[in-house]
Design a protein around this motif. Structure first.
Motif, mmCIF file in Angstrom:
data_model
loop_
_atom_site.group_PDB
_atom_site.id
_atom_site.type_symbol
_atom_site.label_atom_id
_atom_site.label_comp_id
_atom_site.label_asym_id
_atom_site.label_seq_id
_atom_site.Cartn_x
_atom_site.Cartn_y
_atom_site.Cartn_z
ATOM 1 N N LEU A 3 39.255 33.602 32.512
ATOM 2 C CA LEU A 3 39.923 33.947 33.754
ATOM 3 C C LEU A 3 38.893 34.495 34.733
ATOM 4 C CD1 LEU A 3 43.076 35.757 32.331
ATOM 5 C CD2 LEU A 3 42.873 33.385 33.039
ATOM 6 N N GLN A 4 38.895 33.939 35.907
ATOM 7 C CA GLN A 4 37.956 34.362 36.939
ATOM 8 C C GLN A 4 38.736 34.911 38.124
ATOM 9 O OE1 GLN A 4 34.452 34.278 36.811
ATOM 10 N NE2 GLN A 4 34.689 35.552 38.635
ATOM 11 N N ALA A 5 38.606 36.219 38.349
ATOM 12 C CA ALA A 5 39.287 36.871 39.461
ATOM 13 C C ALA A 5 38.312 37.066 40.611
ATOM 14 C CB ALA A 5 39.861 38.203 39.023
ATOM 15 N N SER A 6 38.818 36.925 41.820
ATOM 16 C CA SER A 6 37.991 37.120 43.001
ATOM 17 C C SER A 6 38.853 37.579 44.164
ATOM 18 C CB SER A 6 37.265 35.820 43.354
ATOM 19 O OG SER A 6 38.195 34.795 43.634
ATOM 20 N N GLY A 7 38.195 38.002 45.246
ATOM 21 C CA GLY A 7 38.912 38.365 46.457
ATOM 22 C C GLY A 7 38.949 39.844 46.759
ATOM 23 N N GLY A 8 38.457 40.655 45.839
ATOM 24 C CA GLY A 8 38.442 42.083 46.100
ATOM 25 C C GLY A 8 37.468 42.448 47.204
ATOM 26 N N GLY A 9 37.570 43.692 47.656
ATOM 27 C CA GLY A 9 36.682 44.163 48.693
ATOM 28 C C GLY A 9 37.140 45.476 49.260
ATOM 29 N N SER A 104 55.625 43.173 32.334
ATOM 30 C CA SER A 104 54.765 44.326 32.559
ATOM 31 C C SER A 104 54.105 44.845 31.277
ATOM 32 C CB SER A 104 55.581 45.447 33.191
ATOM 33 O OG SER A 104 56.622 45.841 32.318
ATOM 34 N N TYR A 105 54.362 44.188 30.152
ATOM 35 C CA TYR A 105 53.837 44.637 28.861
ATOM 36 C C TYR A 105 52.435 44.102 28.673
ATOM 37 C CZ TYR A 105 53.672 45.491 23.818
ATOM 38 O OH TYR A 105 53.328 45.921 22.571
ATOM 39 N N SER A 106 51.435 44.934 28.897
ATOM 40 C CA SER A 106 50.058 44.464 28.909
ATOM 41 C C SER A 106 49.610 43.905 27.570
ATOM 42 C CB SER A 106 49.128 45.593 29.343
ATOM 43 O OG SER A 106 49.178 46.671 28.433
ATOM 44 N N ARG A 107 50.111 44.455 26.489
ATOM 45 C CA ARG A 107 49.663 43.992 25.169
ATOM 46 C C ARG A 107 50.188 42.601 24.836
ATOM 47 N NH1 ARG A 107 49.717 49.297 21.158
ATOM 48 N NH2 ARG A 107 48.394 50.618 22.463
ATOM 49 N N GLY A 108 51.126 42.104 25.627
ATOM 50 C CA GLY A 108 51.647 40.774 25.389
ATOM 51 C C GLY A 108 50.768 39.658 25.937
ATOM 52 N N TYR A 109 49.786 40.011 26.733
ATOM 53 C CA TYR A 109 48.912 39.004 27.314
ATOM 54 C C TYR A 109 47.756 38.687 26.361
ATOM 55 C CZ TYR A 109 51.488 39.555 31.626
ATOM 56 O OH TYR A 109 52.485 39.570 32.563
ATOM 57 N N ASP A 110 47.397 37.427 26.315
ATOM 58 C CA ASP A 110 46.393 36.966 25.358
ATOM 59 C C ASP A 110 44.975 36.960 25.932
ATOM 60 O OD1 ASP A 110 49.043 34.868 24.927
ATOM 61 O OD2 ASP A 110 48.332 36.037 23.195
ATOM 62 N N TYR A 111 44.872 36.826 27.233
ATOM 63 C CA TYR A 111 43.562 36.666 27.857
ATOM 64 C C TYR A 111 43.453 37.587 29.075
ATOM 65 C CZ TYR A 111 44.220 32.381 25.182
ATOM 66 O OH TYR A 111 44.510 31.483 24.188
ATOM 67 N N TRP A 112 42.244 38.094 29.283
ATOM 68 C CA TRP A 112 41.984 39.000 30.405
ATOM 69 C C TRP A 112 40.712 38.592 31.131
ATOM 70 C CZ3 TRP A 112 45.130 43.087 31.879
ATOM 71 C CH2 TRP A 112 46.209 43.369 31.025
ATOM 72 N N GLY A 113 40.729 38.745 32.435
ATOM 73 C CA GLY A 113 39.549 38.517 33.242
ATOM 74 C C GLY A 113 38.735 39.788 33.384
ATOM 75 N N GLN A 114 37.655 39.691 34.132
ATOM 76 C CA GLN A 114 36.705 40.792 34.218
ATOM 77 C C GLN A 114 37.079 41.820 35.274
ATOM 78 O OE1 GLN A 114 36.431 38.111 35.877
ATOM 79 N NE2 GLN A 114 35.565 38.616 37.858
ATOM 80 N N GLY A 115 37.992 41.510 36.155
ATOM 81 C CA GLY A 115 38.412 42.470 37.169
ATOM 82 C C GLY A 115 37.678 42.300 38.485
ATOM 83 N N THR A 116 38.365 42.642 39.548
ATOM 84 C CA THR A 116 37.771 42.642 40.883
ATOM 85 C C THR A 116 38.159 43.945 41.571
ATOM 86 O OG1 THR A 116 37.548 41.373 42.950
ATOM 87 C CG2 THR A 116 39.728 41.380 41.922
ATOM 88 N N LEU A 117 37.203 44.572 42.233
ATOM 89 C CA LEU A 117 37.407 45.898 42.803
ATOM 90 C C LEU A 117 38.035 45.810 44.183
ATOM 91 C CD1 LEU A 117 36.992 48.978 42.694
ATOM 92 C CD2 LEU A 117 34.698 48.588 43.641
ATOM 93 N N VAL A 118 39.088 46.576 44.360
ATOM 94 C CA VAL A 118 39.742 46.723 45.655
ATOM 95 C C VAL A 118 39.628 48.184 46.079
ATOM 96 C CG1 VAL A 118 41.947 46.658 46.880
ATOM 97 C CG2 VAL A 118 41.353 44.840 45.268
ATOM 98 N N THR A 119 39.091 48.398 47.259
ATOM 99 C CA THR A 119 38.947 49.748 47.784
ATOM 100 C C THR A 119 39.649 49.827 49.129
ATOM 101 O OG1 THR A 119 36.800 49.992 46.688
ATOM 102 C CG2 THR A 119 37.351 51.578 48.418
ATOM 103 N N VAL A 120 40.599 50.746 49.239
ATOM 104 C CA VAL A 120 41.342 50.918 50.480
ATOM 105 C C VAL A 120 40.969 52.274 51.074
ATOM 106 C CG1 VAL A 120 43.602 50.926 51.573
ATOM 107 C CG2 VAL A 120 43.219 49.558 49.515
ATOM 108 N N SER A 121 40.374 52.243 52.232
ATOM 109 C CA SER A 121 39.953 53.486 52.885
ATOM 110 C C SER A 121 41.046 54.015 53.802
ATOM 111 C CB SER A 121 38.686 53.241 53.690
ATOM 112 O OG SER A 121 38.924 52.309 54.722
ATOM 113 N N SER A 122 41.094 55.324 53.905
ATOM 114 C CA SER A 122 42.131 55.944 54.738
ATOM 115 C C SER A 122 41.670 56.108 56.174
ATOM 116 C CB SER A 122 42.517 57.309 54.157
ATOM 117 O OG SER A 122 41.375 58.125 54.067
#
Length: 122
Positions: A3-9, A104-122
Motif C-alpha cells: 500500500l502506497q499512501a501519498s498526499g500529506g503535507g 473501524s476495527y484496526s486488527r481486522g485489516y491485513d495490510y498496512w501502508g507506511q503512512g503520510t504526515l498531515v500537519t494542520v497549522s492554526s
C-alpha cells in the motif's frame, strides 16, 4: 500486497487536502480499504473505510461531515478528501486494506501502508 499512501503535507486550518492510497501486488482478494491516523502521544484512531465493490462506508465521529472517502476498484485505490481541516486532524495517516469488512476495527485489516504526515497549522 503493498500500500502506497501519498498526499500529506502542511495546510492551514480550514483548508483541504486529498490523500491517495494505491494497492499493488496480489490485490484480487482485497475487499475493503480504510484510513487510520495517529497523532503524537495518542493511540491510532479510525478515520474512514470503504468497500471496493459495494455499499459499506464508515466514518469516524470526529471527521463525519468534513472528510469523504471514495474508491476506484479497477485501480485498487482509495482517496480521502479532507475538508475544513482542524489542528486536531494533525497526525500520520495510515492506509489499510483487508479481505473482509472490518470497519473501524484496526486488527481486522491485513495490510498496512507506511503512512503520510498531515500537519494542520492554526
Amino acid at each position: 500486497v503493498q500500500l502506497q499512501a501519498s498526499g500529506g503535507g502542511l495546510v492551514q486550518a480550514g483548508g483541504s487536502l486529498r490523500l491517495l492510497c494505491a494497492a499493488s501486488g496480489r490485490t484480487e482478494d482485497i475487499y475493503a480499504m480504510g484510513w487510520f491516523r495517529q497523532a503524537p502521544g495518542k493511540e491510532r484512531e479510525f478515520v474512514a473505510a470503504t468497500s471496493l465493490s459495494d455499499s459499506p462506508i464508515l466514518y469516524g465521529d470526529s471527521v463525519t461531515g468534513r472528510f469523504v472517502i471514495s474508491r476506484d476498484n479497477a485501480k485498487k485505490t482509495v482517496y480521502l478528501q479532507m475538508n475544513s481541516l482542524k489542528p486536531e486532524d494533525t497526525g500520520v495517516y495510515f492506509c489499510a486494506a483487508g479481505t473482509r469488512w472490518s470497519g473501524s476495527y484496526s486488527r481486522g485489516y491485513d495490510y498496512w501502508g507506511q503512512g503520510t504526515l498531515v500537519t494542520v497549522s492554526s
